[in-house]
Motif scaffolding. Sequence first.
Motif, short mmCIF file in Angstrom:
data_model
loop_
_atom_site.label_atom_id
_atom_site.label_comp_id
_atom_site.label_asym_id
_atom_site.label_seq_id
_atom_site.Cartn_x
_atom_site.Cartn_y
_atom_site.Cartn_z
N ALA A 124 0.83 -1.21 0.00
CA ALA A 124 0.00 0.00 0.00
C ALA A 124 0.86 1.26 0.00
CB ALA A 124 -0.93 0.00 1.21
N THR A 125 2.00 1.24 0.71
CA THR A 125 2.89 2.38 0.74
C THR A 125 3.53 2.61 -0.62
OG1 THR A 125 3.36 1.98 3.07
CG2 THR A 125 4.91 3.36 1.89
N VAL A 126 3.96 1.54 -1.27
CA VAL A 126 4.56 1.66 -2.59
C VAL A 126 3.54 2.19 -3.59
CG1 VAL A 126 5.59 0.36 -4.49
CG2 VAL A 126 6.27 -0.11 -2.14
N VAL A 127 2.31 1.70 -3.53
CA VAL A 127 1.27 2.17 -4.43
C VAL A 127 0.95 3.64 -4.16
CG1 VAL A 127 -1.18 1.90 -5.01
CG2 VAL A 127 0.28 -0.10 -4.81
N ALA A 128 0.90 4.03 -2.90
CA ALA A 128 0.61 5.43 -2.56
C ALA A 128 1.71 6.36 -3.08
CB ALA A 128 0.45 5.59 -1.05
N TYR A 129 2.98 5.95 -2.94
CA TYR A 129 4.08 6.77 -3.45
C TYR A 129 4.06 6.84 -4.97
CZ TYR A 129 6.24 7.09 1.16
OH TYR A 129 6.50 7.37 2.47
N ALA A 130 3.70 5.74 -5.62
CA ALA A 130 3.61 5.74 -7.08
C ALA A 130 2.49 6.66 -7.56
CB ALA A 130 3.40 4.32 -7.60
N VAL A 131 1.36 6.64 -6.88
CA VAL A 131 0.24 7.52 -7.24
C VAL A 131 0.62 8.98 -7.01
CG1 VAL A 131 -2.11 8.20 -6.55
CG2 VAL A 131 -1.55 5.80 -6.91
N ALA A 132 1.31 9.26 -5.90
CA ALA A 132 1.73 10.64 -5.62
C ALA A 132 2.74 11.11 -6.67
CB ALA A 132 2.35 10.74 -4.22
N GLY A 133 3.67 10.25 -7.07
CA GLY A 133 4.63 10.61 -8.11
C GLY A 133 3.96 10.86 -9.44
N ALA A 134 2.97 10.03 -9.78
CA ALA A 134 2.24 10.23 -11.03
C ALA A 134 1.42 11.51 -10.98
CB ALA A 134 1.33 9.02 -11.28
N ALA A 135 0.88 11.83 -9.81
CA ALA A 135 0.11 13.07 -9.67
C ALA A 135 1.00 14.30 -9.84
CB ALA A 135 -0.59 13.11 -8.31
N ALA B 123 4.57 21.33 -5.04
CA ALA B 123 3.54 20.35 -4.70
C ALA B 123 4.17 19.08 -4.13
CB ALA B 123 2.70 20.03 -5.93
N ALA B 124 5.31 18.67 -4.70
CA ALA B 124 5.99 17.46 -4.19
C ALA B 124 6.50 17.69 -2.77
CB ALA B 124 7.15 17.09 -5.12
N PHE B 125 7.07 18.86 -2.50
CA PHE B 125 7.54 19.14 -1.14
C PHE B 125 6.39 19.23 -0.15
CE2 PHE B 125 11.50 20.86 -3.19
CZ PHE B 125 12.32 19.87 -2.69
N ALA B 126 5.25 19.76 -0.59
CA ALA B 126 4.08 19.79 0.28
C ALA B 126 3.61 18.37 0.59
CB ALA B 126 2.96 20.59 -0.39
N LEU B 127 3.62 17.48 -0.40
CA LEU B 127 3.25 16.09 -0.15
C LEU B 127 4.23 15.42 0.81
CD1 LEU B 127 2.16 14.85 -3.69
CD2 LEU B 127 0.73 15.05 -1.66
N LEU B 128 5.52 15.70 0.64
CA LEU B 128 6.51 15.13 1.57
C LEU B 128 6.31 15.64 2.99
CD1 LEU B 128 9.76 15.22 -0.58
CD2 LEU B 128 8.48 13.20 0.17
N LEU B 129 5.94 16.90 3.13
CA LEU B 129 5.67 17.46 4.46
C LEU B 129 4.46 16.77 5.09
CD1 LEU B 129 6.33 19.58 6.61
CD2 LEU B 129 4.78 21.13 5.40
#
Length: 104
Positions: free
Chosen positions: A43-54, A80-86
């Motif tokens: 689930a974590t890998v899928v979530a990171y892949a979806v966030a990267g695609a977004a 947007a990527a840094f906001a997601l990482l935060l």
Amino acid sequence: MTVDRDTTAESQRDVAPVPAEVSTADDPRRTGGAAATSTVSTATVVAYAVAGAAVLGWFLFGWLVLRQGFVDSVGESAGAAFALLLIVSIVGTVRRGRRRPPAG
């Protein structure tokens, strides 16, 4: 040109090196960190892949659809990527804080 060399006795050259000891400071049980062999859930890998695609989609949308320029699109998607990482960092901190019993 001269080269400085260590002078060692003949008997010291034939001795096998002593293996280094593992420090107890690196013990994950002591530091509260994850073990080096822990696995990441699917689930974590899928979530990171979806966030990267977004983030990639956001970049392409700004660059190709809105035509706001390459540099502006890179900056906006990086923000947007840094906001997601935060957000991921805050959620992880809250989850880790709930798992540990209160000190004292």
